[in-house]
Design a protein around this motif. Structure first.
Motif, PDB file in Angstrom:
ATOM      1  N   THR A 102       0.832  -1.203   0.000  1.00  0.00           N
ATOM      2  CA  THR A 102       0.000   0.000   0.000  1.00  0.00           C
ATOM      3  C   THR A 102       0.865   1.250   0.000  1.00  0.00           C
ATOM      4  O   THR A 102       0.595   2.209  -0.734  1.00  0.00           O
ATOM      5  CB  THR A 102      -0.945  -0.008   1.216  1.00  0.00           C
ATOM      6  N   PHE A 103       1.916   1.240   0.799  1.00  0.00           N
ATOM      7  CA  PHE A 103       2.836   2.380   0.854  1.00  0.00           C
ATOM      8  C   PHE A 103       3.469   2.621  -0.519  1.00  0.00           C
ATOM      9  O   PHE A 103       3.553   3.760  -0.988  1.00  0.00           O
ATOM     10  CB  PHE A 103       3.915   2.125   1.913  1.00  0.00           C
ATOM     11  N   VAL A 106       0.832   4.121  -2.887  1.00  0.00           N
ATOM     12  CA  VAL A 106       0.600   5.537  -2.598  1.00  0.00           C
ATOM     13  C   VAL A 106       1.766   6.381  -3.122  1.00  0.00           C
ATOM     14  O   VAL A 106       1.564   7.463  -3.682  1.00  0.00           O
ATOM     15  CB  VAL A 106       0.368   5.768  -1.082  1.00  0.00           C
ATOM     16  N   THR A 109       1.377   6.693  -6.825  1.00  0.00           N
ATOM     17  CA  THR A 109       0.269   7.607  -7.111  1.00  0.00           C
ATOM     18  C   THR A 109       0.713   9.049  -6.965  1.00  0.00           C
ATOM     19  O   THR A 109       0.394   9.905  -7.793  1.00  0.00           O
ATOM     20  CB  THR A 109      -0.920   7.309  -6.166  1.00  0.00           C
ATOM     21  N   ARG A 110       1.453   9.331  -5.907  1.00  0.00           N
ATOM     22  CA  ARG A 110       1.940  10.700  -5.685  1.00  0.00           C
ATOM     23  C   ARG A 110       2.929  11.091  -6.791  1.00  0.00           C
ATOM     24  O   ARG A 110       2.873  12.205  -7.317  1.00  0.00           O
ATOM     25  CB  ARG A 110       2.623  10.819  -4.321  1.00  0.00           C
ATOM     26  N   ILE A 125      -4.517  10.076  -4.550  1.00  0.00           N
ATOM     27  CA  ILE A 125      -3.705  10.202  -3.353  1.00  0.00           C
ATOM     28  C   ILE A 125      -4.582  10.314  -2.105  1.00  0.00           C
ATOM     29  O   ILE A 125      -4.224   9.827  -1.035  1.00  0.00           O
ATOM     30  CB  ILE A 125      -2.708  11.388  -3.471  1.00  0.00           C
ATOM     31  N   TRP A 126      -5.760  10.920  -2.220  1.00  0.00           N
ATOM     32  CA  TRP A 126      -6.638  11.104  -1.053  1.00  0.00           C
ATOM     33  C   TRP A 126      -7.174   9.767  -0.530  1.00  0.00           C
ATOM     34  O   TRP A 126      -6.931   9.429   0.626  1.00  0.00           O
ATOM     35  CB  TRP A 126      -7.777  12.058  -1.360  1.00  0.00           C
ATOM     36  N   GLN A 128      -6.242   6.779  -1.283  1.00  0.00           N
ATOM     37  CA  GLN A 128      -5.162   5.831  -1.038  1.00  0.00           C
ATOM     38  C   GLN A 128      -4.404   6.143   0.246  1.00  0.00           C
ATOM     39  O   GLN A 128      -3.895   5.236   0.893  1.00  0.00           O
ATOM     40  CB  GLN A 128      -4.216   5.780  -2.236  1.00  0.00           C
ATOM     41  N   THR A 129      -4.326   7.403   0.622  1.00  0.00           N
ATOM     42  CA  THR A 129      -3.691   7.751   1.888  1.00  0.00           C
ATOM     43  C   THR A 129      -4.522   7.215   3.048  1.00  0.00           C
ATOM     44  O   THR A 129      -3.973   6.671   4.021  1.00  0.00           O
ATOM     45  CB  THR A 129      -3.495   9.272   2.001  1.00  0.00           C
ATOM     46  N   LEU A 132      -3.904   3.582   3.194  1.00  0.00           N
ATOM     47  CA  LEU A 132      -2.620   3.334   3.850  1.00  0.00           C
ATOM     48  C   LEU A 132      -2.779   3.386   5.372  1.00  0.00           C
ATOM     49  O   LEU A 132      -2.252   2.529   6.089  1.00  0.00           O
ATOM     50  CB  LEU A 132      -1.576   4.355   3.380  1.00  0.00           C
ATOM     51  N   ILE A 133      -3.517   4.364   5.857  1.00  0.00           N
ATOM     52  CA  ILE A 133      -3.763   4.467   7.300  1.00  0.00           C
ATOM     53  C   ILE A 133      -4.517   3.226   7.784  1.00  0.00           C
ATOM     54  O   ILE A 133      -4.210   2.667   8.840  1.00  0.00           O
ATOM     55  CB  ILE A 133      -4.517   5.768   7.635  1.00  0.00           C
TER      56      ILE A 133
END
Length: 185
Positions: A102-103, A106, A109-110, A125-126, A128-129, A132-133
């Protein structure tokens, strides 16, 4: 850990309730007014991607994952303890792999500034962040439980391993169900 688990359950429940409301509104708008909000399916995908790791965390903490106890209960206590250590350790490894994946996703994606191929064109990015959390929320208890069971194993505390990480006996499960039933009635 119980508070952590309850928080995951509340967040998941609120997220799914909100999604149900939005889907209901979308359905009514489409059927009655021939109008679509467009993108509700996109929200559904995000909700599942974010909600799944929360459920994984709850299952890890509650040890409510599916087990096949028919053979397990007939094994010697030492083998049962070894299987419990292996299960908790492998779950932690899986959680760390998913967190790493996942990291990395992300990060890509960024790097590329990816957006969803939907009418909303959401910058990925929104969601997916938040995903990630969610994976971090799953990895924390999985690793914590693995460390705990490995420490029990190093100390040679088979009883602690079986009590803390083994499945409940049939009688214990029955007593818990009866107690739950009595609490509801």
């Amino acid at each position: 850990m119980k508070t952590y688990m309850r928080l995951c359950a509340v967040v998941f429940g609120l997220m799914m309730t909100a999604l149900c409301v939005v889907i209901s509104i979308e359905t009514i708008l489409r059927k009655v007014f021939n109008y679509s909000l467009e993108g509700v399916d996109e929200l559904s995908g995000y909700a599942i991607a974010i909600g799944a790791p929360l459920c994984f965390a709850i299952a890890a903490i509650e040890q409510s994952h599916i087990r096949i106890n028919l053979l397990y209960m007939r094994l010697p206590r030492g083998i049962q303890a070894t299987l419990n250590v292996a299960a908790a350790s492998l779950l932690a490894v899986l959680s760390l792999y998913l967190l790493f994946f996942t990291f990395r996703t992300v990060g890509e994606t960024r790097l590329f500034g990816s957006v969803a191929q939907t009418p909303w064109m959401t910058p990925l990015i929104w969601p997916q962040t938040v995903w990630l959390i969610g994976m971090l929320v799953f990895a924390v208890p999985a690793v914590w439980l693995a460390v705990r069971v490995v420490l029990f194993a190093i100390r040679g505390d088979t009883d602690a391993i079986l009590t803390s990480f083994g499945p409940d006996e049939v009688e214990d499960e029955l007593a818990a169900e009866v107690s739950d039933l009595e609490a509801r009635t």
